[in-house]
Design an enzyme around this catalytic site. Structure first.
Site, PDB file in Angstrom:
ATOM      1  N   SER A 102       0.519   5.599  -0.067  1.00 41.94           N
ATOM      2  CA  SER A 102      -0.375   6.753  -0.058  1.00 41.94           C
ATOM      3  C   SER A 102       0.373   7.967   0.474  1.00 41.94           C
ATOM      4  O   SER A 102       1.454   7.850   1.055  1.00 41.94           O
ATOM      5  CB  SER A 102      -1.613   6.482   0.808  1.00 41.94           C
ATOM      6  N   HIS A 109       0.859  -1.187   0.000  1.00 39.88           N
ATOM      7  CA  HIS A 109       0.000   0.000   0.000  1.00 39.88           C
ATOM      8  C   HIS A 109       0.892   1.233   0.000  1.00 39.88           C
ATOM      9  O   HIS A 109       1.866   1.301   0.755  1.00 39.88           O
ATOM     10  CB  HIS A 109      -0.905   0.034   1.233  1.00 39.88           C
TER      11      HIS A 109
END
Length: 300
Positions: A171, A169
């Site tokens: 971000s 992930h």
């Protein structure tokens, strides 16, 4: 003169911290490793158990990173610009990266496979920009769960050492309209020969609805795979990172070159040159060339 004053201050500060860190990590059990087996504990003699903090990707501070094309109007594909007016950003800023990993489970698959958790964070800091109160222009957070399995066979003149995959992930932790994030399954294969190491990493982006996509078409800019080639000798390290969209039409990607040279013990000078798309998430569809100089504490 004011820019020079801040540059000198930050450079001296990072050097002072680096020298202090050298006192912590100059012992035999230093977290700096060289071979793939030492770095990922592949062979029995290199196994160190679980929950021991290890280096992952390079840990560096670049007190000066210059770009030829600062992104003053970030904009996702198919969306309006995030701001009504261009931000008054400086083309020179500070960049740093921290990265570490730890093993969660050892020898779980046929007595050999391991599960690691890794974390990498990079920052682009407008520290010389007094007009905007020296903000962090971009922070990228990248946790991942890594399944790794040791290998031992000859491949194209190299020794294949490991393969596996990771749930990744990435971000920037921002709110719309400058929120950027994506999730991937990243496959990896690594091999080495003498002073060379090669990592190959194709990935698949996990499905996401078009209405909830912060960075549409990111695979067409940042890429669908990367290759890292590392050469080390006498304390010097040359690292070449290539990313590509693997598309014949409108092919995009990037190239990053890192040169690390010895200063004292494990402390290294660091030169980084980047050209292409995706220098960070806010710039995923923004083309630029950057040059940064600073110091490294640990490397791959």
């Amino acid at each position: 003169m004011r820019f020079l004053k801040y540059f000198v201050f930050i450079y001296l500060l990072t050097c002072s911290y680096a020298l202090y860190a050298q006192g912590l990590f100059r012992k035999k059990d230093s977290i700096v490793t060289k071979s793939l087996s030492e770095s990922w504990e592949l062979d029995k003699k290199d196994k160190n158990g679980t929950f021991r903090l290890n280096s992952y990707k390079p840990f560096y501070v670049l007190p000066a990173q210059w770009t030829n094309r600062i992104n003053e109007m970030p904009q996702s594909i198919g969306s309006e610009p995030a701001f009504d007016e261009p931000a008054d950003l400086h083309s020179t800023e500070v960049k740093f990266q921290i990265s570490f990993k730890t093993k969660l489970i050892q020898s779980f698959l046929f007595g050999k496979g391991d599960i690691w958790v890794g974390y990498t964070q990079t920052a682009n800091w407008q520290v010389y920009n007094k007009q905007l109160s020296r903000p962090f222009r971009e922070l990228n957070y990248e946790p991942e769960l890594i399944i790794n399995y040791p290998l031992d066979f000859n491949f194209l003149g190299f020794q294949a050492k490991m393969a596996g995959f990771a749930f990744n992930h990435q971000s920037n932790g921002r709110a719309d309209p400058i929120s950027r994030s994506w999730n991937r399954i990243i496959f990896h294969f690594a091999m080495e020969h003498n002073n060379f190491q090669i990592y190959l990493k194709p990935w698949i982006r996990l499905d996401r609805s078009a209405d909830d996509d912060d960075n549409p078409e990111i695979e067409d800019y940042v890429g669908r795979a990367e290759a890292t080639v590392i050469y080390r000798k006498n304390g010097h390290s040359l690292n070449l990172l290539l990313r590509n969209s693997l598309s014949f039409k409108d092919n995009h990607g990037s190239l990053q070159f890192n040169y690390m040279y010895p200063i004292r013990n494990n402390l290294r000078g660091h030169l980084q040159v980047f050209s292409g798309y995706g220098e960070n998430l806010i710039d995923y569809n923004h083309y630029q060339t950057t040059v940064g100089i600073g110091i490294s504490f640990v490397e791959w």
